[in-house]
Write an enzyme that holds these catalytic residues in place. Structure first.
Site: not given
Ligand SMILES: *Cc1c(COP(=O)(O)O)cnc(C)c1O
Length: 439
Positions: A421, A132, A154
């Site tokens: 992610s 993010k 948000e």
């Molecule tokens: C917020 C988040 C997501 C989901 O958001 P996307 O916009 O679909 O990527 C996925 N993995 C992590 C670690 C997150 O913090």
């Protein structure tokens, strides 16, 4: 009249049946044509000038925000072709966020699955713990460039809020984060982190007191303070230009991964796997592979307790076309268009709608979708920790579950690349509680 429409558009209408017909669809007139001159099948041409990915996307906001979105589009179009902006962004992504992130060969998990080689793209190693920060940092820089000194955002689980708070602290911007009161209780640590970094966290008491209500509040704030304020939306969702802009800010994931894989293996991976909440980490990884036809791509949604109404957040397994919070896409809704309740063990995937670009490529068969259930995720979370010494975020673990299934199904000379992610530090307390309760 005006205020009735305003009210219905912002808070009520998207959740009230038949009000859909009252939504005015503003065609975007302000936007310059896309800069690329390649063939129409070239994905880099999407969205079109009206912000659509085929039938999906678009602009669904009250008139008050039309100018703000047009200004943002214009500012972004300039920034994205400005070498000065790009250079500054690259600098901060390196020095502050920690890019490039590693491509990691998960040797023991590969052995455990007994099939294709498993690689991780290590977005979990980034500052603040997830992908993010790529988007938060870039949008904060863009806001600074636009002369906006106040940022709103948000947040659901708090990850986007923390990334935004960090970026704002770094650039000296005022930061207000809207968060459902229920989420604030569940994610107290992230609330504290945001406040430590100087952000004001405003609890939202409406409805389910979670992410959807927090987005409504952020949009109300934006309407009121649009001159001074930029809204840093946290995923590839909402009205144009957000899905395009957020995607572009995460493309670096796929660009790096491609280069790293070529250097390491001398070829592209056979399959990519990423979890899909709004869809930003997934489209960030996938985008620069879209034209590599041999590379299969899987988006993984939250299967929660299984695909029954209210028990999951797999929009492609149980949703259909609708409009929610500025965007036309696949939405979990009942026969009357009421938004359904959702559930997932991971807060970051727990949302009733999915980014429009994913809906488009799913129709085309280019991105395939699967889901992972809470139970599968909890098992894989522990397995990954034990086998690799890496604790993945519960969101990312959804990708891991499906990636391991794919690896098992493929021969040993194949390669599966999973987007990790985020890291799971934020989740260990929750998992500990769940495991204790099921013992
Ligand atoms: C917020 C988040 C997501 C989901 O958001 P996307 O916009 O679909 O990527 C996925 N993995 C992590 C670690 C997150 O913090």
């Amino acid at each position: 009249m005006c205020s009735v429409r305003y009210f219905s558009l912002l808070c009520g209408c998207l959740e009230i049946p038949f009000a859909f017909s009252r939504v005015t669809i503003y065609r975007y007139r302000f936007m310059p044509a896309p800069s690329t001159t390649s063939a129409p099948t070239n994905p880099t041409q999407l969205p079109d000038v009206s912000g659509h990915f085929g039938a999906y996307g678009g602009v669904f906001v009250p008139e008050t925000l039309m100018t703000a979105l047009a200004d943002l589009t214009a500012a972004y179009e300039k920034a994205r072709t400005d070498p000065v902006f790009q250079k500054e962004l690259r600098h901060h992504l390196k020095e502050f966020a920690g890019r490039p992130t590693e491509l990691y060969f998960a040797e023991r998990l590969t052995e455990h699955c007994g099939g294709a080689k498993i690689y991780f793209k290590r977005e979990d190693l980034l500052h603040t713990g997830a992908h993010k920060i790529n988007n938060a940092l870039a949008q904060a820089l863009l806001a600074k460039r636009m002369g906006k000194k106040r940022i709103i955002a948000e947040t659901g689980a708090g990850q986007h809020g923390v990334a935004t708070a960090a970026a704002c602290a770094k650039f000296g911007l005022e930061c207000v984060v809207y968060m459902g009161a229920h989420d604030m209780e569940r994610q107290a640590l992230n609330v504290f982190r945001m406040r430590l970094m100087g952000a004001e966290v405003r609890g939202v008491e409406a409805g389910q007191k979670t992410l959807k209500e927090a987005i409504n509040e952020a949009m109300r704030d934006w309407v009121t303070n649009v001159r001074s304020t930029h809204y840093i939306l946290g995923t590839a969702y909402g009205s144009h230009p957000y899905p395009m802009m957020v995607r572009d800010f995460h493309r670096v994931i796929g660009q790096e991964a491609k280069e790293q894989m070529l250097a390491r293996e001398g070829r592209l991976p056979d399959e990519l796997v990423a979890c899909v909440g709004g869809g930003s980490n997934a489209i960030g990884l996938f985008f620069d592979f879209l034209q590599d036809e041999k590379v299969r791509m899987f988006g993984v949604e939250a299967g929660g307790h299984g695909i029954t109404k209210g028990e999951h957040a797999a929009r492609f397994a149980g949703g259909r076309l609708g409009v929610l919070q500025g965007c036309k896409t696949f939405i979990l809704q009942d026969a009357d268009g009421q938004i359904e309740l959702t559930h997932s063990v991971s807060a970051g995937l727990d949302y009733a709608a999915v980014g429009p670009e994913h809906a488009y490529y799913r129709d085309k068969g280019r991105i395939e979708f699967a889901y992972a259930t809470d139970d599968e995720v909890l098992a894989a979370f522990q397995l990954c920790a034990r086998q690799e010494g890496i604790i993945p975020a519960l969101e990312s673990t959804h990708a891991l579950v499906h990636g391991m299934k794919r690896a098992k199904a493929l021969a040993k000379d194949k390669i599966v690349l999973i987007n990790l992610s985020g890291r799971g530090d934020k989740d260990v307390q929750q998992v500990a509680a769940i495991l204790a309760a099921t013992k």
